[in-house]
Design a protein around this motif. Structure first.
Motif, PDB file in Angstrom:
ATOM      1  N   UNK A  46     -35.101   1.012  23.173  1.00 21.43           N
ATOM      2  CA  UNK A  46     -33.785   0.542  22.490  1.00 21.43           C
ATOM      3  C   UNK A  46     -32.779   1.037  23.927  1.00 21.43           C
ATOM      4  N   UNK A  47     -31.989  -0.349  23.801  1.00 25.72           N
ATOM      5  CA  UNK A  47     -31.591   0.268  25.606  1.00 25.72           C
ATOM      6  C   UNK A  47     -29.845   0.276  25.829  1.00 25.72           C
ATOM      7  N   UNK A  53     -31.127   1.227  31.364  1.00 24.55           N
ATOM      8  CA  UNK A  53     -31.887   2.759  30.900  1.00 24.55           C
ATOM      9  C   UNK A  53     -32.347   3.009  29.117  1.00 24.55           C
ATOM     10  N   UNK A  54     -33.446   3.264  28.930  1.00 23.62           N
ATOM     11  CA  UNK A  54     -33.529   2.982  27.492  1.00 23.62           C
ATOM     12  C   UNK A  54     -33.513   4.844  26.943  1.00 23.62           C
ATOM     13  N   UNK A  55     -32.537   4.368  26.029  1.00 25.95           N
ATOM     14  CA  UNK A  55     -31.913   5.688  25.403  1.00 25.95           C
ATOM     15  C   UNK A  55     -33.134   5.819  23.991  1.00 25.95           C
ATOM     16  N   UNK A 102     -42.475  14.158  21.077  1.00 27.69           N
ATOM     17  CA  UNK A 102     -42.988  15.512  21.677  1.00 27.69           C
ATOM     18  C   UNK A 102     -43.364  15.077  23.027  1.00 27.69           C
ATOM     19  N   UNK A 103     -44.610  14.338  23.110  1.00 31.38           N
ATOM     20  CA  UNK A 103     -45.802  14.138  23.882  1.00 31.38           C
ATOM     21  C   UNK A 103     -45.108  13.266  25.546  1.00 31.38           C
ATOM     22  N   UNK A 104     -44.329  12.752  24.550  1.00 36.18           N
ATOM     23  CA  UNK A 104     -43.519  11.974  26.246  1.00 36.18           C
ATOM     24  C   UNK A 104     -42.624  13.175  26.945  1.00 36.18           C
ATOM     25  N   UNK A 105     -41.506  13.606  25.691  1.00 35.54           N
ATOM     26  CA  UNK A 105     -40.657  14.970  25.950  1.00 35.54           C
ATOM     27  C   UNK A 105     -41.709  16.259  27.236  1.00 35.54           C
ATOM     28  N   UNK A 106     -42.414  16.384  26.814  1.00 31.38           N
ATOM     29  CA  UNK A 106     -43.548  17.305  27.127  1.00 31.38           C
ATOM     30  C   UNK A 106     -44.006  16.872  28.626  1.00 31.38           C
ATOM     31  N   UNK A 107     -43.989  15.702  28.427  1.00 29.59           N
ATOM     32  CA  UNK A 107     -44.566  15.006  29.976  1.00 29.59           C
ATOM     33  C   UNK A 107     -43.192  15.103  30.964  1.00 29.59           C
ATOM     34  N   UNK A 113     -34.274   9.174  27.143  1.00 32.29           N
ATOM     35  CA  UNK A 113     -34.943   8.739  25.762  1.00 32.29           C
ATOM     36  C   UNK A 113     -34.175   9.965  24.800  1.00 32.29           C
ATOM     37  N   UNK A 114     -33.261   9.628  23.826  1.00 32.65           N
ATOM     38  CA  UNK A 114     -32.156  10.544  23.339  1.00 32.65           C
ATOM     39  C   UNK A 114     -32.736  10.686  21.794  1.00 32.65           C
TER      40      UNK A 114
END
Ligand code: C2E
Ligand code: CA
Ligand code: CA
Ligand code: CA
Length: 281
Positions: A46-47, A53-55, A102-107, A113-114
């Motif tokens: 979703x941009x 940008x991808x939000x 969570x994995x994407x946030x940790x990376x 991307x909220x």
């Protein structure tokens, strides 16, 4: 003509019979597939339409069926709904989506991307255990509730308003966001927008389709965007396929967008790669 009519009836009856058998078979397979982890989630960005940008992203389920190949949700969600199997399947979807986020946030690749959006079916939302299920998915994954959006369809808000209001209030109390999916296709009056704790309206793709050639449709979309503005609701336009549509929506300011123009739903690895390199503008 009479013989032909009879033949037609028989063909029709055969087809009905086959459809019933098919459904029965699918039900059994569905039950097995949940334990067997045959499902996968794809993710569609979703941009933010100005900067591109991808939000956020929406989780969309697929069934990797051992014999039938990859099945689209329309081919099995209705059966899962009717049989109640959507409850365990939905729980798996929710947990998997939260863990992926969570994995994407940790990376460190989900800074823009909220939110992770997850579709919730009628049967799930009506299930008294659902709010607890969501709470436990959040707890198990460690996802910040503010980063979860649940998408519910408009038609769901029509019946049993008290029950739905109660469920939605419990969900909102967890700190997540609620989106009305396929907005504009339901037959409900708009009064629910005041009654229910909604944060986001997703304009159905049938309105976005052709808005570049049909001025009436573009006006309708603009009307929804203005409605969202005045009610302080985030708007997401779905099904953006053409650059002209994106340009029109950008000019309206405000709405976020989703559609094949930006990206099709992606397998987790492809979404990870896209998050790493960013959306080409
Ligand atoms: P939806 O929630 O409205 O999801 C958007 C659908 O539109 C997706 O189809 C997506 O692939 C498609 N789409 C996205 N951009 C475009 C575009 O630019 N043009 C066109 N023509 N289509 C676009 P998909 O993945 O086949 O899902 C269909 C429906 O199945 C969803 O509609 C949703 O109602 C349901 N669904 C999907 N995943 C789940 C899930 O995890 N749980 C539940 N309960 N329902 C789901
Ligand atoms: Ca949706
Ligand atoms: Ca939709
Ligand atoms: Ca839908």
């Amino acid at each position: 003509a009479k013989a032909k009519g009879k033949q037609t009836v028989e063909v029709f009856r055969d087809a009905m019979h086959r459809a019933a058998l098919e459904r029965l078979e699918l039900t059994g397979e569905l039950q097995h597939a949940i334990g067997d982890e045959q499902f996968e989630l794809h993710f569609q960005p979703i941009v933010e339409l100005q900067a591109g940008n991808i939000v956020g992203c929406e989780a969309l389920v697929r069934w990797g069926h051992p014999r039938r190949g990859r099945l689209a949700p329309d081919e099995f969600i209705p059966v899962a709904e009717d049989t109640g199997l959507i409850v365990p399947l939905g729980a798996w979807i929710l947990r998997t989506a939260c863990m992926q986020m969570v994995r994407w946030q940790a990376a460190g690749i989900a800074d823009d991307m909220r939110s992770m959006s997850v579709n919730v079916s009628t049967r799930q939302l009506r299930d008294p255990g659902f709010p607890a299920e969501v709470r436990s998915a959040l707890a198990a994954s460690g996802l910040d509730p503010a980063c979860l959006t649940l998408e519910i369809t408009e038609s769901l808000l029509v019946d049993d308003r008290m029950l739905i209001l109660q469920q939605l209030s419990q969900l909102k109390a967890l700190g997540l966001r609620l989106a009305v999916d396929d907005f504009g296709t339901g037959y409900s009056v708009l009064s629910y927008l005041q009654q229910f704790p909604i944060d986001i309206l997703k304009i159905d793709k049938s309105f976005v389709a052709g808005m570049e050639i049909a001025p009436d449709r573009a006006k309708l979309v603009r009307g929804i965007v203005e409605l969202g503005e005045s009610l302080n609701l985030q708007i997401v336009a779905e099904g953006i396929e053409r650059a002209e549509q994106a340009a029109q929506l950008r000019a309206m300011r405000g709405p976020l967008g989703q559609g094949f123009l930006y990206s099709r739903p992606l397998e987790p690895d492809a979404m990870t790669a896209l998050l790493r390199r960013g959306m080409p503008v």
